[in-house]
Every structure is written in structure tokens, then in C-alpha cells.
Design an enzyme around this catalytic site. Sequence first.
Site, PDB file in Angstrom:
ATOM      1  N   ASP A 177      66.276   1.762  40.763  1.00 41.94           N
ATOM      2  CA  ASP A 177      65.637   1.967  42.095  1.00 41.94           C
ATOM      3  C   ASP A 177      65.168   0.557  42.621  1.00 41.94           C
ATOM      4  O   ASP A 177      63.999   0.214  42.590  1.00 41.94           O
ATOM      5  CB  ASP A 177      64.236   2.910  41.567  1.00 41.94           C
ATOM      6  CG  ASP A 177      63.662   3.728  43.072  1.00 41.94           C
ATOM      7  OD1 ASP A 177      64.045   2.987  44.032  1.00 41.94           O
ATOM      8  OD2 ASP A 177      62.625   4.576  42.718  1.00 41.94           O
ATOM      9  N   SER A 204      62.031   1.112  44.949  1.00 41.94           N
ATOM     10  CA  SER A 204      60.540   1.003  44.230  1.00 41.94           C
ATOM     11  C   SER A 204      60.370  -0.492  43.893  1.00 41.94           C
ATOM     12  O   SER A 204      59.492  -0.999  44.151  1.00 41.94           O
ATOM     13  CB  SER A 204      60.699   1.673  42.817  1.00 41.94           C
ATOM     14  OG  SER A 204      60.683   3.125  43.062  1.00 41.94           O
ATOM     15  N   TYR A 230      59.105  12.439  47.867  1.00 47.90           N
ATOM     16  CA  TYR A 230      58.579  11.612  49.146  1.00 47.90           C
ATOM     17  C   TYR A 230      57.801  12.528  49.841  1.00 47.90           C
ATOM     18  O   TYR A 230      57.911  13.845  49.814  1.00 47.90           O
ATOM     19  CB  TYR A 230      60.065  11.473  49.912  1.00 47.90           C
ATOM     20  CG  TYR A 230      60.790  10.480  49.328  1.00 47.90           C
ATOM     21  CD1 TYR A 230      60.714   9.294  49.534  1.00 47.90           C
ATOM     22  CD2 TYR A 230      62.131  10.649  48.858  1.00 47.90           C
ATOM     23  CE1 TYR A 230      61.537   8.192  49.047  1.00 47.90           C
ATOM     24  CE2 TYR A 230      63.032   9.876  48.356  1.00 47.90           C
ATOM     25  CZ  TYR A 230      62.828   8.567  48.601  1.00 47.90           C
ATOM     26  OH  TYR A 230      63.507   7.570  48.208  1.00 47.90           O
ATOM     27  N   ARG A 261      65.344  10.267  42.338  1.00 45.89           N
ATOM     28  CA  ARG A 261      63.909   9.718  41.801  1.00 45.89           C
ATOM     29  C   ARG A 261      64.013  10.438  40.407  1.00 45.89           C
ATOM     30  O   ARG A 261      63.392  11.467  40.305  1.00 45.89           O
ATOM     31  CB  ARG A 261      62.871  10.293  42.596  1.00 45.89           C
ATOM     32  CG  ARG A 261      62.103   9.071  43.327  1.00 45.89           C
ATOM     33  CD  ARG A 261      62.929   8.758  44.744  1.00 45.89           C
ATOM     34  NE  ARG A 261      62.495   7.546  45.151  1.00 45.89           N
ATOM     35  CZ  ARG A 261      61.100   7.146  45.618  1.00 45.89           C
ATOM     36  NH1 ARG A 261      60.466   8.114  46.015  1.00 45.89           N
ATOM     37  NH2 ARG A 261      60.852   5.954  46.092  1.00 45.89           N
ATOM     38  N   GLN A 271      65.617   5.237  37.295  1.00 46.37           N
ATOM     39  CA  GLN A 271      64.465   4.492  37.480  1.00 46.37           C
ATOM     40  C   GLN A 271      64.677   2.888  37.481  1.00 46.37           C
ATOM     41  O   GLN A 271      64.360   2.168  38.406  1.00 46.37           O
ATOM     42  CB  GLN A 271      63.324   4.895  36.552  1.00 46.37           C
ATOM     43  CG  GLN A 271      62.290   5.201  37.471  1.00 46.37           C
ATOM     44  CD  GLN A 271      60.823   5.785  36.431  1.00 46.37           C
ATOM     45  OE1 GLN A 271      61.424   5.744  34.979  1.00 46.37           O
ATOM     46  NE2 GLN A 271      60.064   6.262  36.706  1.00 46.37           N
TER      47      GLN A 271
HETATM   48  P1  NAD Z   1      57.172   6.118  50.362  1.00 47.33           P
HETATM   49  O1  NAD Z   1      57.368   4.552  50.601  1.00 47.33           O
HETATM   50  O2  NAD Z   1      58.173   7.106  50.889  1.00 47.33           O
HETATM   51  O3  NAD Z   1      55.888   6.616  51.431  1.00 47.33           O
HETATM   52  C1  NAD Z   1      54.753   5.925  50.906  1.00 47.33           C
HETATM   53  C2  NAD Z   1      53.535   6.725  50.917  1.00 47.33           C
HETATM   54  O4  NAD Z   1      53.259   7.348  51.918  1.00 47.33           O
HETATM   55  C3  NAD Z   1      53.846   8.164  50.113  1.00 47.33           C
HETATM   56  O5  NAD Z   1      52.939   8.184  48.978  1.00 47.33           O
HETATM   57  C4  NAD Z   1      53.621   9.306  51.103  1.00 47.33           C
HETATM   58  O6  NAD Z   1      53.137  10.429  50.336  1.00 47.33           O
HETATM   59  C5  NAD Z   1      52.794   8.544  51.973  1.00 47.33           C
HETATM   60  N1  NAD Z   1      52.409   9.317  53.270  1.00 47.33           N
HETATM   61  C6  NAD Z   1      53.319   9.678  54.065  1.00 47.33           C
HETATM   62  N2  NAD Z   1      52.923  10.341  55.100  1.00 47.33           N
HETATM   63  C7  NAD Z   1      51.640  10.110  55.333  1.00 47.33           C
HETATM   64  C8  NAD Z   1      50.373  10.742  55.861  1.00 47.33           C
HETATM   65  N3  NAD Z   1      50.677  11.303  56.876  1.00 47.33           N
HETATM   66  N4  NAD Z   1      49.151  10.347  55.385  1.00 47.33           N
HETATM   67  C9  NAD Z   1      49.129  10.026  54.236  1.00 47.33           C
HETATM   68  N5  NAD Z   1      50.012   9.347  53.419  1.00 47.33           N
HETATM   69  C10 NAD Z   1      51.390   9.624  53.812  1.00 47.33           C
HETATM   70  O7  NAD Z   1      56.706   6.573  49.033  1.00 47.33           O
HETATM   71  P2  NAD Z   1      57.217   5.857  47.484  1.00 47.33           P
HETATM   72  O8  NAD Z   1      56.615   4.921  47.422  1.00 47.33           O
HETATM   73  O9  NAD Z   1      58.848   6.404  47.622  1.00 47.33           O
HETATM   74  O10 NAD Z   1      56.621   6.975  46.489  1.00 47.33           O
HETATM   75  C11 NAD Z   1      56.394   8.285  46.531  1.00 47.33           C
HETATM   76  C12 NAD Z   1      56.242   9.040  45.215  1.00 47.33           C
HETATM   77  O11 NAD Z   1      57.512   8.963  44.524  1.00 47.33           O
HETATM   78  C13 NAD Z   1      55.518   8.249  44.324  1.00 47.33           C
HETATM   79  O12 NAD Z   1      54.622   9.349  43.850  1.00 47.33           O
HETATM   80  C14 NAD Z   1      56.250   7.568  43.570  1.00 47.33           C
HETATM   81  O13 NAD Z   1      55.540   7.231  42.068  1.00 47.33           O
HETATM   82  C15 NAD Z   1      57.290   8.507  43.314  1.00 47.33           C
HETATM   83  N6  NAD Z   1      58.535   7.758  42.680  1.00 47.33           N
HETATM   84  C16 NAD Z   1      59.004   8.298  41.609  1.00 47.33           C
HETATM   85  C17 NAD Z   1      60.299   7.448  41.255  1.00 47.33           C
HETATM   86  C18 NAD Z   1      61.094   7.912  39.914  1.00 47.33           C
HETATM   87  O14 NAD Z   1      60.467   9.246  39.262  1.00 47.33           O
HETATM   88  N7  NAD Z   1      62.191   7.559  39.614  1.00 47.33           N
HETATM   89  C19 NAD Z   1      60.640   6.413  41.645  1.00 47.33           C
HETATM   90  C20 NAD Z   1      60.023   5.915  42.895  1.00 47.33           C
HETATM   91  C21 NAD Z   1      59.102   6.555  43.339  1.00 47.33           C
END
Ligand code: NAD
Length: 391
Positions: free
Chosen positions: A136, A139, A235, A128, A133
Site C-alpha cells: 500500500d 499509506s 475511505y 485496503r 497492506q
Molecule cells: P484519506 O487519505 O483518504 O483521508 C484522510 C482522512 O480524512 C480520512 O480519515 C477521512 O475520514 C478524513 N476526512 C475526509 N473528509 C472529512 C471531513 N469532511 N471531515 C473530517 N475528516 C474527513 O484516508 P486514509 O489515510 O486513506 O485512511 C482511511 C482509513 O483507511 C483509515 O482508517 C486507515 O487506517 C484505513 N486504512 C486501511 C488499510 C488496510 O487495511 N490495508 C490501509 C490504509 C488505510
Amino acid sequence: MLIGVPKESYPGERRVALVPLVVPNLGKAGFTVAIESGAGTEAGYPDALYAEKGAKVLPDRKAVFAQADIVVQVLCYGSNDLTGKADVPLLRRGQVLIGFLRPLGSADVLQEIARTGITSFSVELMPRTTRAQSMDALSSMGTICGYKAVLIAADTLPRIFPMLTTAAGTVTPARILVIGAGVAGLQAIATARRLGAVVSAYDMRPAAKEQVQSLGGRFVELPIEAKDAQDARGYGTAQDESFYARQRELLTRVVGESDVVVTTAVVPGKKAPTLITKAMVQGMAPGSVIFDLAAERGGNCELTRAGETVVEYGVTIIGRINVASAVPYHASQMYARNLTAFLLNLVKDGKVRSEKDDDIIRDTLLTRDGEIVNARVREFLNLPAPAASSR
Ligand code: NAD
């Protein structure tokens, strides 16, 4: 170098790994693209479009695997646990395979993939970072799933989403709750807002609050704090059962007040936490809808059945899996762009670069020379650390 694109074989899968649009870019970088005839048809990309852009069209799957230096797929064996095994005999030592491989899934399947001797790269392991990006795929597919889940929920709900003031009186807007505000959740919020719903969202990561608010959603604050809510990769982390029990208790009221709940809460490599119980479903108004995007990972709702839509206590609970495949045109386009960016970084001067010089290559490299070489995956599977040379 020849990149082969077989037709996806997972039942009902409509996506394709590369679309015609990216063929000239890959061509400029010295790649030839060869697709299996019909590979893009269901996504809206007929063979003729690929040929027009300079791709070869091969008659069958075997020919694609036999000729390709690099095979790209959406669901490779690993993530395709139904029909993917049939590809194993087609893989050969030294060949490169890129796609969804479910690296934190079955150890036996991963060993089976490793034994073919292929050099495989799992798109789920993408770091990440800003540089990664554009590559990804998680995403990209999360974006598609969040969007489509809201549209399906809207179509299922016996109410309309926006507030309307008409000669027949005023219609109040639908109330949508999104649990888990990662990529899919944020897109669900944005889509529900565009349709005019009143949107609330909750995530255990405090960093999500600002993102929810920037999309016009109300952030649901619960008086509990997750321990190390976010890992180094961004994550969400697994919490203990007492934390989840408290979450359920605190979420009960807001779930009961919602017409639609979209859940996306997952933790890499773990069963999704149960955040909505049977009693909470009973507390919702008849006709309400739950779209459980975590269905494939065990579900966030106790009553979810993966791959099915069920009605319990008058509430429709949608446990559809492989939702991204329901928007195959754009899901394939986004995935193809992710793969193209990845390939352009992976191969220089006709050779696969060493992972030693690049964190993206190192983090995504899963198997090579008959072994699982990825340090994170080996740790997850409790395998001893790999030899220093393969780290
Ligand atoms: P994910 O698909 O792994 O999970 C979805 C969401 O569920 C997450 O936000 C997680 O915090 C939430 N979650 C897990 N258990 C939970 C619980 N018990 N109660 C409430 N919420 C819970 O997540 P994702 O879509 O991969 O995104 C995670 C983060 O990573 C985000 O902030 C996203 O913006 C970031 N991200 C960054 C990059 C990058 O910088 N290249 C790329 C992708 C995502």
C-alpha cells in the site's frame, strides 16, 4: 524479466521507485533490475550501490524504456502532469507500467495512456485488505507526509512544542489540531506527540476516535454525524455542503485555540472539503501555522495556495505539494518495498498472472490492450462497463 527504473522527471521529485536493498529479493524471484544512471542519486542511492546489489545501470531513459518488460516509476504520466507526457512515445504495447497514475484524474490523460497499449497498474487503486497492506504505497507516502508536515510546521512556528520548566520559568506546550485522522493524520499526531505538543484530532469517521486516543491525542467530538462516513474500502465519503458548513461552524473554536493545524481531509476523486474559512484563519493567534496536506486536492483551508506558503492575517498557511519527496531516502525505501511485494505477487514463473485469480491484481489493473479496463475507474468516468473478460 527486466524491470526498468527511469529517473523521476517531475520537477523537484527526489524519490526513486526501487532502491538497492530490494534488488537481491527481486533477483531471487527471477527479475533483473535496470536503472537509469543517476535515478537514485537524489534519494541517497548512487549508481554504484545498485550495481553492487546486481542491478544493471543504463545510460539513458530511452534505453530503460526500450529494454524493460516492466517499467516502475513513482510519478507516471497521469500523476506527473508537468513532464510525464514525454514518456508516452517511449511506452510500447504489452509493456507493464506500475506507479502513481492518478486513476481518478483526467479522463483524457487516462485514455492517452490506454492508447499506448501498455498494461498499467495504478498503486492508488490498491485494495485496503490485510494481504495488500505490504503493497500500500498511499499509506507509505501518507506516513511520510504526516511526519514531515509536523516537522515543517514546528520549524515555522515561533514557539517550541514541548512544555519546559526552566530557571527562566515555564513554557507552555504548543497545541496542535489534526483534521482528518487517516494514515497521514495519525502519523502527524504521533510525531507532534513525540515532540511534546498537546494534540487534538478530529475525523468524521467515528472509527478514528480510538486510533487517535491510542496515540495519546484527544479526540474532538462534534455534535454532527456524517451519513455513511466510511465507504466499503475504509475511505471517508463526500458529504453535502450543509454538513461541511456545520463542520466549519463547530470547528471554529478549536481551530482558534490551536497553534498549529494540520489538515489531511480528502475524499477519493473529489475536491477536498473546505473546513477552514478565511474568518477561521482570522480567529487564530498571529504566528500560528496551518499545514494543508490536502493542498494538491484543492485544500482544506480556503486561503491555501497549492505549492506555496502564504501568510494571511499573521498565520502561515503552507500548501506544499509532493511533500513525500522531501524525505526521499525513506519514502523511496518504503515505496520500493511496496512495489517489490506487488511484483512478487503479480509475476509467477516469468509471467504476469491473470487478474481473474487475484483481487489485488484485478483492483489495480488500470489499462490493457488499448483500453481502460478497471471497473471502478470506468464507473467513475461514466464509461460503459468493460467486457466481462476484462473485469
Ligand atoms: P484519506 O487519505 O483518504 O483521508 C484522510 C482522512 O480524512 C480520512 O480519515 C477521512 O475520514 C478524513 N476526512 C475526509 N473528509 C472529512 C471531513 N469532511 N471531515 C473530517 N475528516 C474527513 O484516508 P486514509 O489515510 O486513506 O485512511 C482511511 C482509513 O483507511 C483509515 O482508517 C486507515 O487506517 C484505513 N486504512 C486501511 C488499510 C488496510 O487495511 N490495508 C490501509 C490504509 C488505510
